[in-house]
Design a protein around this motif. Structure first.
Motif, PDB file in Angstrom:
ATOM      1  N   VAL A   1      36.545  39.327  30.740  1.00 60.97           N
ATOM      2  CA  VAL A   1      35.389  38.778  31.447  1.00 60.97           C
ATOM      3  C   VAL A   1      35.455  39.274  32.884  1.00 60.97           C
ATOM      4  CG1 VAL A   1      34.209  36.677  32.179  1.00 60.97           C
ATOM      5  CG2 VAL A   1      35.401  36.726  29.984  1.00 60.97           C
ATOM      6  N   LEU A   2      34.439  40.022  33.308  1.00 59.53           N
ATOM      7  CA  LEU A   2      34.415  40.580  34.661  1.00 59.53           C
ATOM      8  C   LEU A   2      33.443  39.801  35.533  1.00 59.53           C
ATOM      9  CD1 LEU A   2      34.336  44.365  33.723  1.00 59.53           C
ATOM     10  CD2 LEU A   2      36.322  42.965  34.327  1.00 59.53           C
ATOM     11  N   PRO A   3      33.853  39.442  36.756  1.00 57.33           N
ATOM     12  CA  PRO A   3      32.982  38.673  37.652  1.00 57.33           C
ATOM     13  C   PRO A   3      31.639  39.359  37.910  1.00 57.33           C
ATOM     14  CG  PRO A   3      35.192  38.761  38.541  1.00 57.33           C
ATOM     15  CD  PRO A   3      35.166  39.673  37.356  1.00 57.33           C
ATOM     16  N   LYS A   4      31.624  40.675  37.974  1.00 57.15           N
ATOM     17  CA  LYS A   4      30.366  41.387  38.260  1.00 57.15           C
ATOM     18  C   LYS A   4      29.353  41.268  37.121  1.00 57.15           C
ATOM     19  CE  LYS A   4      31.771  45.868  36.464  1.00 57.15           C
ATOM     20  NZ  LYS A   4      31.966  47.266  36.713  1.00 57.15           N
ATOM     21  N   ASN A   5      29.814  40.904  35.924  1.00 52.17           N
ATOM     22  CA  ASN A   5      28.915  40.758  34.781  1.00 52.17           C
ATOM     23  C   ASN A   5      28.393  39.330  34.608  1.00 52.17           C
ATOM     24  OD1 ASN A   5      29.356  43.448  34.200  1.00 52.17           O
ATOM     25  ND2 ASN A   5      30.934  43.024  32.681  1.00 52.17           N
ATOM     26  N   LEU A   6      28.850  38.414  35.450  1.00 56.99           N
ATOM     27  CA  LEU A   6      28.436  37.017  35.345  1.00 56.99           C
ATOM     28  C   LEU A   6      27.239  36.742  36.251  1.00 56.99           C
ATOM     29  CD1 LEU A   6      31.952  35.331  35.458  1.00 56.99           C
ATOM     30  CD2 LEU A   6      30.569  35.831  33.442  1.00 56.99           C
TER      31      LEU A   6
END
Length: 65
Positions: free
Chosen positions: A33-38
């Motif tokens: 889970v990548l922060p930039k994709n949230l």
């Protein structure tokens, strides 16, 4: 729901913290889970279940982050 719940929701509202927590819990620390994709979503949901008399009964529900 009280003050502790609000503090936890505010804490997990940070994409970096949210991603770190779920990567640790679900993927043993692997960066899946990548922060930039949230992105934030509205936590309010409206539902229209049928009441005992067969008429629609609007209900508002609140979801976690």
């Amino acid at each position: 729901m009280g003050k502790k719940d609000t503090i936890t929701k505010n804490y997990l509202n940070d994409p970096c913290i949210f991603a770190d927590a779920f990567n640790y819990l679900l993927y043993h620390g692997a960066q899946v889970v990548l922060p930039k994709n949230l992105h934030p979503l509205d936590t309010v949901e409206a539902a229209f279940p049928y009441g005992a008399d067969g008429r629609l009964q609007p209900v508002q529900k609140f979801r976690d982050n």
